[in-house]
Design a protein around this motif. Structure first.
Motif, PDB file in Angstrom:
ATOM      1  N   GLY A  57       5.997  -1.322  -5.167  1.00 17.43           N
ATOM      2  CA  GLY A  57       5.905  -2.660  -5.731  1.00 17.43           C
ATOM      3  C   GLY A  57       7.252  -3.344  -5.898  1.00 17.43           C
ATOM      4  N   ARG A  58       8.255  -2.550  -6.173  1.00 14.78           N
ATOM      5  CA  ARG A  58       9.576  -3.130  -6.402  1.00 14.78           C
ATOM      6  C   ARG A  58      10.090  -3.824  -5.127  1.00 14.78           C
ATOM      7  NH1 ARG A  58      12.443  -3.677 -10.463  1.00 14.78           N
ATOM      8  NH2 ARG A  58      10.968  -2.513 -11.706  1.00 14.78           N
ATOM      9  N   ASP A 117      -2.767  -3.496  -3.160  1.00 15.57           N
ATOM     10  CA  ASP A 117      -3.452  -2.412  -3.858  1.00 15.57           C
ATOM     11  C   ASP A 117      -2.920  -2.369  -5.292  1.00 15.57           C
ATOM     12  OD1 ASP A 117      -4.609  -0.083  -4.807  1.00 15.57           O
ATOM     13  OD2 ASP A 117      -3.872   1.192  -3.186  1.00 15.57           O
ATOM     14  N   LEU A 118      -3.808  -2.435  -6.266  1.00 14.94           N
ATOM     15  CA  LEU A 118      -3.377  -2.401  -7.665  1.00 14.94           C
ATOM     16  C   LEU A 118      -2.677  -1.079  -8.007  1.00 14.94           C
ATOM     17  CD1 LEU A 118      -6.419  -4.007  -9.550  1.00 14.94           C
ATOM     18  CD2 LEU A 118      -4.272  -5.095  -8.849  1.00 14.94           C
ATOM     19  N   ASP A 119      -2.936  -0.036  -7.212  1.00 10.77           N
ATOM     20  CA  ASP A 119      -2.311   1.260  -7.462  1.00 10.77           C
ATOM     21  C   ASP A 119      -0.957   1.398  -6.799  1.00 10.77           C
ATOM     22  OD1 ASP A 119      -5.560   2.803  -7.266  1.00 10.77           O
ATOM     23  OD2 ASP A 119      -4.342   2.377  -9.050  1.00 10.77           O
ATOM     24  N   ILE A 120      -0.385   0.331  -6.314  1.00  3.40           N
ATOM     25  CA  ILE A 120       0.938   0.390  -5.677  1.00  3.40           C
ATOM     26  C   ILE A 120       1.922   1.101  -6.607  1.00  3.40           C
ATOM     27  CG2 ILE A 120       1.666  -1.914  -6.540  1.00  3.40           C
ATOM     28  CD1 ILE A 120       2.445  -0.943  -3.003  1.00  3.40           C
ATOM     29  N   GLU A 121       2.761   1.946  -6.037  1.00  5.14           N
ATOM     30  CA  GLU A 121       3.721   2.690  -6.855  1.00  5.14           C
ATOM     31  C   GLU A 121       4.883   1.824  -7.297  1.00  5.14           C
ATOM     32  OE1 GLU A 121       2.838   6.884  -4.567  1.00  5.14           O
ATOM     33  OE2 GLU A 121       4.872   6.042  -4.477  1.00  5.14           O
ATOM     34  N   GLY A 122       5.443   2.170  -8.424  1.00  4.04           N
ATOM     35  CA  GLY A 122       6.713   1.570  -8.843  1.00  4.04           C
ATOM     36  C   GLY A 122       6.613   0.213  -9.519  1.00  4.04           C
ATOM     37  N   LEU A 166      -1.178  -5.560 -11.268  1.00  2.00           N
ATOM     38  CA  LEU A 166      -1.623  -6.763 -11.985  1.00  2.00           C
ATOM     39  C   LEU A 166      -0.431  -7.651 -12.329  1.00  2.00           C
ATOM     40  CD1 LEU A 166      -4.315  -5.932 -14.721  1.00  2.00           C
ATOM     41  CD2 LEU A 166      -4.481  -7.551 -12.850  1.00  2.00           C
ATOM     42  N   GLU A 167       0.667  -7.007 -12.695  1.00  2.00           N
ATOM     43  CA  GLU A 167       1.873  -7.746 -13.061  1.00  2.00           C
ATOM     44  C   GLU A 167       2.445  -8.460 -11.830  1.00  2.00           C
ATOM     45  OE1 GLU A 167       3.012  -8.662 -15.802  1.00  2.00           O
ATOM     46  OE2 GLU A 167       5.022  -9.337 -15.221  1.00  2.00           O
ATOM     47  N   ILE A 168       2.349  -7.817 -10.666  1.00  2.40           N
ATOM     48  CA  ILE A 168       2.800  -8.459  -9.432  1.00  2.40           C
ATOM     49  C   ILE A 168       1.961  -9.718  -9.192  1.00  2.40           C
ATOM     50  CG2 ILE A 168       2.949  -8.272  -6.901  1.00  2.40           C
ATOM     51  CD1 ILE A 168       3.512  -5.291  -7.237  1.00  2.40           C
ATOM     52  N   GLU A 180       0.842  -1.199   0.000  1.00  2.00           N
ATOM     53  CA  GLU A 180       0.000   0.000   0.000  1.00  2.00           C
ATOM     54  C   GLU A 180       0.874   1.246   0.000  1.00  2.00           C
ATOM     55  OE1 GLU A 180      -3.630   0.650   0.139  1.00  2.00           O
ATOM     56  OE2 GLU A 180      -2.515   2.455  -0.399  1.00  2.00           O
ATOM     57  N   SER A 181       0.745   2.064  -1.055  1.00  2.00           N
ATOM     58  CA  SER A 181       1.566   3.279  -1.158  1.00  2.00           C
ATOM     59  C   SER A 181       0.971   4.463  -0.409  1.00  2.00           C
ATOM     60  CB  SER A 181       1.764   3.663  -2.630  1.00  2.00           C
ATOM     61  OG  SER A 181       2.447   2.657  -3.320  1.00  2.00           O
TER      62      SER A 181
END
Lengths: 145, 145
Positions: A39-40, A61-66, A70-72, A11-12
């Motif tokens: 995300g990284r 959270d799909l809006d995670i920064e970096g 979805l790719e995660i 969560e960003s």
């Protein structure tokens, strides 16, 4: 949920994270909570097997920064050990195609973030109380031998 | 989610009643379907056989026992998760089997969560109540299939 289960929260948004942490702690006393604000850091943590806990649940959270959320999810569900980890999508995004895609990729459940703080808190609390009654798989590949 | 249909595959009539009653007590007023064996729920989902058939365009969540006649829960889960459309349906295992290799297998096959039916009545009620409150979250987003 077993005692050595960690709850990973990706969560960003700082305000959202505080409400999530507070209500998970209220629901599940004594759990190990790890936060990832980008995300990284999450991807590095998950894909370095010496570092991730034996069993964990991810709230993503799909809006995670970096990193694309979805790719995660896709990376986790494509990995033969990590795929067993329950992933709860908890996000403001409500696009039907995204919801469908997350389920195709294998998320456990998808919950949209309430706008109002009391409902947000209540929702997280109910997620926590539910997780108390859930069995979580063991992920660590070293234990497979 | 109001239009979410809860499909329960459970061969024990007593357990089914307990689950149904406790879901109702946690304010679930969604439609609940009962399947007494694995073949019945597969026929329903895949729109085959002589019994009731799934309608297209609805949202479902499945509560799945493992030990059932005709087709057991593992095979039901595997069939659902191999189908490109039906794989989007969240499946929550709800079973007496409390064994880590079972837990692992079901998550590996793609279940959303795994819940063990507690032996004592009060714990059973609490577990189902937490499930009910979780499923009644208006922010739950389940795809239509």
């Amino acid at each position: 949920m077993e005692k050595n289960t960690a709850i990973l929260i990706a969560e960003s948004n700082q305000d959202h994270y505080q409400i999530i942490e507070r209500n998970i702690k209220r629901a599940i006393i004594g759990e190990d909570i790890k936060r990832f604000d980008n995300g990284r850091a999450l991807v590095e943590f998950l894909f370095t097997s010496e570092r991730h806990p034996v069993s964990c649940v991810l709230v993503l959270d799909l809006d995670i920064e970096g990193f694309d959320g979805l790719e995660i999810l896709r990376k986790i569900k494509s990995d033969s050990y990590l795929k067993k980890m329950p992933v709860i999508i908890f996000t403001a995004q409500q696009d039907q195609k995204k919801i469908d895609r997350c389920h195709e990729l294998g998320c456990s459940i998808y919950i949209s973030k309430p706008q109002e703080v009391a409902e947000f808190s209540d929702t997280v609390y109910k997620i926590g109380r539910f997780l108390l009654n859930v069995k979580v798989p063991i992920l660590n590949s070293l234990l497979e031998n | 989610m109001d239009d979410l249909i809860i499909a329960i595959a459970e061969d024990d009539a007593g357990h089914f009643e307990l689950v149904r009653k406790n879901l109702w007590l946690s304010c679930i007023d969604n439609e609940i379907l009962h399947f007494k064996d694995g073949q019945a729920i597969l026929d329903f989902l895949f729109q085959k056989g002589t019994g009731p058939k799934r309608l297209n365009g609805k949202s479902y969540i499945i509560l799945l026992d493992i030990r059932m006649p005709k087709v057991d829960g593992h095979d039901v889960l595997e069939c659902i998760k191999k189908d490109p459309k039906l794989k989007k349906i969240p499946v929550i295992m709800l079973t007496t089997a409390d064994d880590s290799s079972e837990v692992d297998l079901c998550y590996d096959l793609g279940c959303s969560f795994y819940m063990v039916k507690p032996v004592d009545y009060n714990s059973f009620m609490e577990a189902v109540e937490s499930l009910g409150k979780f499923l009644s979250l208006q922010y739950l987003r389940v795809p239509k299939v």
